[in-house]
Structures are given as structure tokens and as C-alpha cells.
Write an enzyme that holds these catalytic residues in place. Structure first.
Site, PDB file in Angstrom:
ATOM      1  N   ASP A 152       0.851  -1.170   0.000  1.00 16.08           N
ATOM      2  CA  ASP A 152       0.000   0.000   0.000  1.00 16.08           C
ATOM      3  C   ASP A 152       0.892   1.227   0.000  1.00 16.08           C
ATOM      4  O   ASP A 152       2.067   1.146   0.292  1.00 16.08           O
ATOM      5  CB  ASP A 152      -0.872  -0.006   1.258  1.00 16.08           C
ATOM      6  N   HIS A 225     -10.702  22.388   9.062  1.00 12.91           N
ATOM      7  CA  HIS A 225     -10.864  20.943   9.017  1.00 12.91           C
ATOM      8  C   HIS A 225     -11.696  20.423  10.180  1.00 12.91           C
ATOM      9  O   HIS A 225     -11.345  20.594  11.335  1.00 12.91           O
ATOM     10  CB  HIS A 225      -9.475  20.322   9.029  1.00 12.91           C
ATOM     11  N   SER A 404     -10.011  -1.016  -2.289  1.00 15.06           N
ATOM     12  CA  SER A 404      -8.742  -1.003  -1.549  1.00 15.06           C
ATOM     13  C   SER A 404      -8.982  -0.916  -0.051  1.00 15.06           C
ATOM     14  O   SER A 404      -8.078  -1.192   0.738  1.00 15.06           O
ATOM     15  CB  SER A 404      -7.889   0.191  -1.975  1.00 15.06           C
TER      16      SER A 404
END
Ligand SMILES: *[C@@H]1O[C@H](CO)[C@@H](O)[C@H](O)[C@H]1NC(C)=O
Ligand SMILES: *[C@@H]1O[C@H](CO)[C@@H](O)[C@H](O)[C@H]1NC(C)=O
Ligand SMILES: *[C@@H]1O[C@H](CO)[C@@H](O)[C@H](O)[C@H]1NC(C)=O
Ligand SMILES: *[C@@H]1O[C@H](CO)[C@@H](O)[C@H](O)[C@H]1NC(C)=O
Length: 621
Positions: A152, A225, A404
Site C-alpha cells: 500500500d 478541518h 482497496s
């Protein structure tokens, strides 16, 4: 592919908590070796180099402590040297020692090793796993030495604070080559792609990237955020945001005079959510409501954006659009409601791959389904969460959706199953996951497909959703050997050079030994009446191995697909010992009348608590 990506072998997290103010903390230090002073640098030996750095710091603090006449000095301690993905080391340092370290030539950054709280813990419960019970039981210490190789790009050294002090001996089953202690040589473990406690095979991150990471880190947190927008603010949409052209919030379509201080309603499409949010931000908007178009239906997945954003499916979006375009002074706020439980699940995501498999229609694909929507996943901090240079934020984790994200769930389950069934082959583990998968959702209805143009069935979820606790005790398994797979590869007309890639060159395809997809001992049935043949018949042979009760009798339970009749011989499988193999034959006979191009059913062997289910997909092409 292997060269550039991180090959991550095992994740070992050690934590230490120290209470007193004088105590040291663990830091991960990035160094630029090219800038280090020559009296510290030891060519080709990172441990010695960094030990020299630590020694010089200890000397400094000893001298200072002499002056201050303080109590006994606590020495800085080198824990580990990083050589593969980054240059640097981890060490236990006091705040004072850290200050000294920052003055050392070549110092780039120091990141404290933090104790992180899990942001989500729900995947485990969703999969039916419980701490201390079943597959995760404390007694199941066997799982300690099962290693998953994950290829990954998301894993970064900071995701893996490595330290092997206090760890137990290398498991006796381990067949690899290992280096003990902190002198962990990358040459041994990298070359062989193995390592006992090991680490990752890294790409050599250049210093530029590490510098970038530092900048990103300082830029983080200043952004909106994760913040909500709790007060009501005006809403802008279409004309009230600029013109009808501002529907998709594309660049240059939003009028700053109109949008400033407002939440803008944007439609999905013609660009990413991030780009839209960037455009709204540039026009001084403060938030965004992003609405699905008809083709996107009601499916929602998390996305990284610039500021508070609410995403709405097509159905709810319709109301908001109407309100935003007809109300005199529309207003909105964006408030987080937290995790909502009890929604229908699982549901097959729109992006999920669907069968039939065009390369091999004689095997049902996909095999199983597993969680893959809005998964909290590791993310490399040198890359912005949206992968754009204009985004200066950095994050260690990101919520991502995709196959994934499903794959690591299933890999983890495979490792758990291997830990309790050492003798199972990969095919046996796959069989256990497939034959015990479930096909009903939490509302006891068949698992649905979010994309209404596809009905959920074996071509959407394969055998169903994985159920690890049941997979640990499947009753029967359908095993396939490596040689069977090689013989299967022979049937795919690869050249001998291509086949050698799989076989180290010591396997030859014999003309009559090749086996086709339908002949593999697969735990599912893909039945293809080619050329639209209506009255043909197709026969399959399968062999099951008893891994349940030594003495057991399995009865057949059929859910016959439309358009065929099915003959199974024998109808009862009676075992008298574990490991015993019994075979059966299934014949599918096409009926002269059929109503569709495909139909589905299942074949299940039942004995007490064991239900060994195989889906059937019939197609006429
Ligand atoms: C933006 O909106 C204001 C107010 O309606 C208007 O006066 C101005 O012409 C618009 N600007 C552009 C570029 O369309
Ligand atoms: C392999 O080649 C044979 C002979 O040309 C052909 O009949 C067959 O369909 C091919 N199989 C595949 C999977 O392409
Ligand atoms: C081929 O060689 C490899 C490596 O020596 C070995 O592990 C494997 O079993 C061999 N395969 C066959 C089919 O003989
Ligand atoms: C299928 O039908 C065709 C045409 O009606 C006939 O010729 C053939 O024998 C039938 N095949 C079987 C297996 O019944």
C-alpha cells in the site's frame, strides 16, 4: 510496483506513558545526513552516527547539570535508526535534550510519539468480532505470529512506531531471516521481503519530501478541518450565487459580491468536491451544500474539502434546491450529528465492481463483500489529503472508500483464520469466508444494491458479506491446490514465459492436463449456457473436506435458479472422520423457456449448525 511502494510487513505498536515532568518522551527524528558534522557522521553506519549524536547531547546535559547542581541526569537514549523510508532515528529525550538536538547540524524535525485514541471502533463490531471472544479471544495468542504483507502507499513511518525492547522471542514458526535489536539491517529483511518484527521496505524518500512534510504539518489545524458552522448564514444558489452557470460551482462562475459569507449550494459533477470548495472559498463563501444529481442517487461518501460541507443525496437534495431557489431569504447551518446507528447495512456501494467477470465467466466474481465505504485509513502526510499542491494540509489518516479499503479487512480476517487453522491452504481460507458469508442485511431483507440499475445478487456481492466467526468453523471446505491453479493458468493460453513468472520455470503445461475455470473446486457455481442454448446441460464436480464434526451427515438444500432444473448426486454426504473428502456432481439442465439473461440460486449442505452455502449464477449469452 514493488520498488516504489511501501511493503509493510507487520505492525507493531508499543506505547509507554511517563507521568513525571522530568521524564523523557519518545520522539521520531528526521535527519539530513548530508548536512551532519563530520565528527558525528560514521559512513555506512546509521546506528553509530545517531549514537554519536545522542552521546554529544548527553555530554552537553551533563555539563549543564554540573553547573546547575541538579539531581542525577537522565540520559537520552537511542531506540531505533531509520534507514529505508527516511533518514533518522527514534530516541527518548527530555525537553532540554530535545532543545540541544534541534541545534545539531542536519536536524530536520522531531515528532513526539503520541498516544492516539481510536476515532472509530465500529468496523470490528460490524464484522461480528468481539475483544476477548471467539477469533479475538485472549487465549488465541497464536495470532501473534501471523504476518500480513500489505502493499500500500498510505503507510508512513509515523504510523508504525517501532521498538523491540521488551518483546518476546522470534516465533519458532518464523522461517525468515531476522536481525535482532535495533541494529535492524535493511539489507537482510528488505531483500527477502521479510523480517521478524519487522518493518517496511521503503522507497528512499528524498529530503525535499520530508521538508515538505514539515511545512504541511505546520499548516494543519489552522484550517477549518472538521469544524461545523453552527450559526445560520444566508444561502446562495444558481442566480443568487452568480448565474445559472454557477450550478456546479466551477471556477469563475461564482460572484464574490453575492457569495461572500454565505453557504453555497453546489451540484455534484464536472469536478471534484475539493475543487468546488476551493472555488467557493475563493469567492469568500463559508460553507457548501453538495447535492447528488439523479445519476448519483442517494449514495454518499466522505470527501476532503476546504470548509464545512454537507453532502446530500438526490432525494433530500431536491428539497434543499427547492428551498434555496424559492425562499425569500434562505439560510442554513451545518452541525455534526455524530455517528448514526441502525441504518440499513450492508448495502453494495455504487463503485463496487460487478460480475459477470468478462475474462473468466466460468467463475462468479466478486467472491465476497466487506466494509469499504468511509473507512478511516492511513494516509502519507507528505501528500495533501486531496493530492493537490494548492492544498497545504497534512493528515496521517483520511476517510477513504473503495475496494482497496475492503481488501485489508478481508486480509486481516484471513490472517485470523490462519492463526486458528494453521493447516488451511489459501483456498481453504477463502472457501470458509465464502461458504459462511451472509446475504441478508440487518433488517433481515436481502442485501440491496445502492445502484438500482443493478439488483444485488451474486454478481454484486459474490457469496455475500463476510462473517468471520462463522468462517472460523465452516463445517466443510472446498480446497484447491497450487498445482490446480497452475493447470488452470495453462487453460488461459499464456505463453510459457508468462507462465514461468508464476512457477519459477519448473512447471510445464501438459496439453491434456489443463483445467478450465468451471472445473476448479470453487465454492460457487457460474453456469453459462453459451450461444443462448436453452435446453443444454452442464455438469460440475466438487469435492468437500470435513473440518467440522468427525461424524456428520450433510443434507442438500437447493434454491433452484429460474430457467434450469438441477440434479445433485449424491444428496447426502456422510462423513466418519475429520479431513475426509467426499465428492458430488451437480447437473444444470436448461429449460426451453426462460425469462431473462441470468438467474440466481444456491446450493447448501446442511448439518446441524453448519450451513455450507454456494451461490449459483446462471447466464444465457
Ligand atoms: C456580481 O453581483 C453584483 C450584485 O448583484 C453585480 O453588481 C455585479 O455586476 C456582479 N458581477 C459580475 C462579474 O457579474
Ligand atoms: C485458448 O486458445 C484456444 C485455441 O485457440 C481457444 O479455443 C480458447 O478459447 C482460448 N482460451 C482463452 C481463454 O482465450
Ligand atoms: C518449483 O520450485 C519452487 C522453488 O524451488 C518450489 O517451491 C515449487 O514447489 C516447485 N514447483 C513445482 C510444481 O515443482
Ligand atoms: C435441444 O433442442 C434442440 C432443438 O429443439 C434439439 O435438436 C436437441 O436435441 C435438444 N438437446 C437436448 C439435450 O435436449
Amino acid at each position: 510496483m514493488f520498488g516504489k511502494n511501501l511493503l509493510f510487513l507487520v505492525l507493531v505498536v508499543t506505547t509507554a506513558s511517563i507521568g513525571t515532568a522530568m521524564a523523557k518522551s519518545t520522539y521520531i527524528i528526521h535527519m539530513d545526513k548530508t548536512k551532519m558534522a563530520s565528527n558525528l557522521f560514521r559512513q555506512g553506519d546509521s546506528i553509530q552516527t545517531y549514537q554519536a549524536v545522542i552521546d554529544s547531547i548527553n555530554e552537553m546535559s551533563l555539563q549543564e547539570d554540573d553547573k546547575d547542581q541538579q539531581e542525577e541526569t537522565i540520559l537520552a537514549e537511542l531506540l531505533y535508526a531509520y534507514e529505508s523510508a527516511i533518514s533518522g532515528f527514534s530516541a527518548r529525550l527530555s525537553t532540554k535534550q530535545l532543545q540541544s538536538l534541534k541545534k545539531v547540524d542536519g536536524f530536520l524535525s522531531a515528532t513526539p510519539d503520541q498516544m492516539l485514541q481510536l476515532h472509530t471502533t465500529n468496523s470490528k463490531q460490524f464484522l461480528g468480532l468481539q475483544n476477548g471472544k471467539g477469533l479475538l479471544s485472549a487465549s488465541n495468542s497464536a495470532s501473534d505470529d501471523v504476518i500480513i504483507g500489505i502493499i500500500d502507499t498510505g503507510i508512513w513511518p509515523e504510523h508504525v512506531s517501532f521498538q523491540d525492547t521488551g518483546m518476546s522471542a522470534v516465533p519458532s514458526r518464523w522461517k525468515g531471516v531476522c536481525d535482532k535489536g535495533i541494529r535492524f539491517s535493511k539489507s537482510n529483511c528488505n531483500k527477502k521481503l521479510i523480517g521478524a518484527r519487522a518493518f517496511f521496505k521503503g522507497y528512499e524518500a528524498d529530503q525535499g519530501k520530508i521538508n515538505e512534510a514539515k511545512e504541511f504539518r505546520s499548516a494543519r489545524d489552522e484550517d477549518g478541518h472538521g469544524k461545523a458552522l453552527t450559526k445560520q448564514v444566508p444561502v446562495a444558489y444558481l442566480e443568487s450565487a452568480g448565474s445559472p452557470a454557477s450550478k456546479f460551482c466551477l471556477e469563475g462562475t461564482l460572484n464574490e459580491t453575492l457569495v461572500k459569507g454565505k453557504i453555497v449550494v453546489c451540484h455534484r459533477g464536472s469536478g471534484s468536491a475539493f475543487v468546488k470548495s476551493e472555488n467557493v472559498k475563493q469567492a469568500k463563501g463559508v460553507g457548501m451544500i453538495l447535492i447528488n444529481s439523479k445519476s448519483q442517487g442517494d449514495e454518499l461518501s466522505a470527501d476532503t474539502v476546504q470548509f464545512p460541507t454537507a453532502r446530500l443525496g438526490m432525494t433530500l437534495g431536491k428539497f434543499v434546491r427547492q428551498y434555496a431557489s424559492t425562499a425569500k431569504k434562505p439560510t442554513a447551518s451545518i452541525i455534526f450529528k455524530g455517528t448514526v446507528f441502525g441504518r440499513t447495512a450492508p448495502v453494495i456501494a455504487r463503485f463496487s465492481s460487478r460480475g459477470p467477470c468478462s475474462i473468466e465467466p466460468d467463475v462468479i466474481k466478486p467472491d465476497v463483500t466487506a466494509p469499504g465505504v468511509n473507512i478511516l485509513a492511513a494516509w502519507p502526510p507528505t501528500l495533501s489529503p486531496v493530492g493537490r499542491i494548492s492544498d497545504k494540509r497534512s493528515a496521517m489518516f483520511k476517510i477513504i472508500s473503495g475496494t482497496s479499503m475492503s481488501c485489508p479487512h478481508v486480509s486481516g480476517l484471513a490472517a485470523l483464520l490462519k492463526s486458528v487453522h494453521r493447516d488451511w491452504s489459501p483456498a481453504a481460507i477463502k472457501s470458509a469466508l465464502m461458504t459462511t458469508a451472509y446475504t441478508l442485511n440487518n433488517k433481515k431483507s436481502p442485501i440491496g444494491d445502492v445502484d438500482s440499475s443493478n439488483s444485488a445478487g451474486p454478481f454484486a456481492y459474490g457469496s455475500g458479506h463476510v462473517d468471520p466467526e462463522r468462517a472460523a468453523d465452516p463445517g466443510l471446505i472446498y480446497d484447491i491446490t497450487a498445482v490446480d491453479y497452475l493447470k488452470y493458468i495453462c487453460s488461459l493460453n499464456y505463453t510459457s514465459a508468462e507462465i514461468a513468472l508464476f512457477t519459477w520455470g519448473n512447471f510445464t503445461c501438459l496439453p491434456n492436463a489443463a483445467i478450465r475455470g468451471g472445473e476448479l473446486n470453487y465454492p460457487s457455481f457460474a453456469v453459462n449456457f453459451r450461444g443462448g442454448v436453452q435446453n443444454g446441460s452442464l455438469e460440475y464436480k466438487r469435492t468437500v473436506t470435513n473440518v467440522g464434526s468427525p461424524t456428520s451427515s450433510y443434507a442438500l438444500q437447493m434454491e433452484v435458479p429460474n430457467g434450469v432444473s438441477v440434479i445433485v448426486k449424491p444428496k447426502i454426504l456422510s462423513f466418519n472422520k475429520l479431513g475426509q473428502k467426499l465428492s458430488y456432481k451437480v447437473t444444470f439442465v436448461g429449460k426451453s423457456k426462460r425469462s431473462s439473461d441470468s438467474s440466481f440460486g444456491s446450493l447448501t449442505w446442511v448439518s446441524g449448525k453448519f450451513k455450507v452455502r454456494s451461490p449459483i449464477a446462471v447466464t444465457w449469452q
